[in-house]
Design a protein around this motif. Sequence first.
Motif, PDB file in Angstrom:
ATOM      1  N   GLN A   1      42.931  41.047  38.156  1.00 43.94           N
ATOM      2  CA  GLN A   1      42.418  40.710  39.479  1.00 43.94           C
ATOM      3  C   GLN A   1      40.992  40.188  39.398  1.00 43.94           C
ATOM      4  OE1 GLN A   1      44.161  40.611  42.214  1.00 43.94           O
ATOM      5  NE2 GLN A   1      42.426  39.963  43.484  1.00 43.94           N
ATOM      6  N   ARG A   2      40.170  40.814  38.551  1.00 44.29           N
ATOM      7  CA  ARG A   2      38.778  40.367  38.408  1.00 44.29           C
ATOM      8  C   ARG A   2      38.713  38.987  37.760  1.00 44.29           C
ATOM      9  NH1 ARG A   2      37.777  45.970  37.345  1.00 44.29           N
ATOM     10  NH2 ARG A   2      38.021  45.626  35.102  1.00 44.29           N
TER      11      ARG A   2
ATOM     12  N   GLN B   1      39.562  36.471  40.360  1.00 50.12           N
ATOM     13  CA  GLN B   1      38.440  36.325  41.288  1.00 50.12           C
ATOM     14  C   GLN B   1      37.311  35.497  40.673  1.00 50.12           C
ATOM     15  OE1 GLN B   1      37.542  40.415  42.209  1.00 50.12           O
ATOM     16  NE2 GLN B   1      39.057  40.521  43.858  1.00 50.12           N
TER      17      GLN B   1
END
Length: 217
Positions: free
Chosen positions: A3-4, A7
């Motif tokens: 997820q990071r 992002q």
Amino acid sequence: MVQRIIQLIQKDLIVDWRQQNPISGILLYLASTIFATYMAFKGFVSVEVWNALFWIILLFTSINAISKSFIQEERRSHYYFFLCKPSEIILAKLIYSFVYLFCIAIISLVIYAILMGNPLLNYSAFILNLVLGCLGLSSAFTMVSSIAFRTSNRSIMMAILGFPVIIPVLILAISNSFKILDGYLLMQIQGNIITLLSVDVIIIALTFVLFPFTWKS
């Protein structure tokens, strides 16, 4: 972690979209270089020259496109220390740089083929070699950019550090693409393709090893 990384990739995309000057500059540089090549050769070149000019244009375009990878992070570097691991940051940069450069390479190939002629017969093999070449160039310049980011003379360091790293990638990519243009099948250059992939993997591995030390130095 995933997820990071997503992002971080989205962040780079948003930054480039908002600051459209770098993208516009790269596209203008690309179009003007190809057009100047067309005017110089009047569109009539041999396969060897066609191949060499294409990779030269892609090389200098990639330098302009990837060299900014970490320059725009100067004000955010300390902020990242509390949010992301170095491995996440560099992986996001590698993915974004590769996709960015490959899109530029496809645009370059289309414009170049329209103006300079299209000697391609085996598109799949040429695109595969182009993917591996872009992966090597983007990884090498991302690694060098992360090191030069910490120095005062970034442009000089990019040239000094980047040249020896990209030499094996260029030699293999140019050699493979010339053989493909000359009528070689993918099976006939399988060894060179695997070698180019191995060089790309080595560059990426070195990037992951060196980046944590340069990022927090």
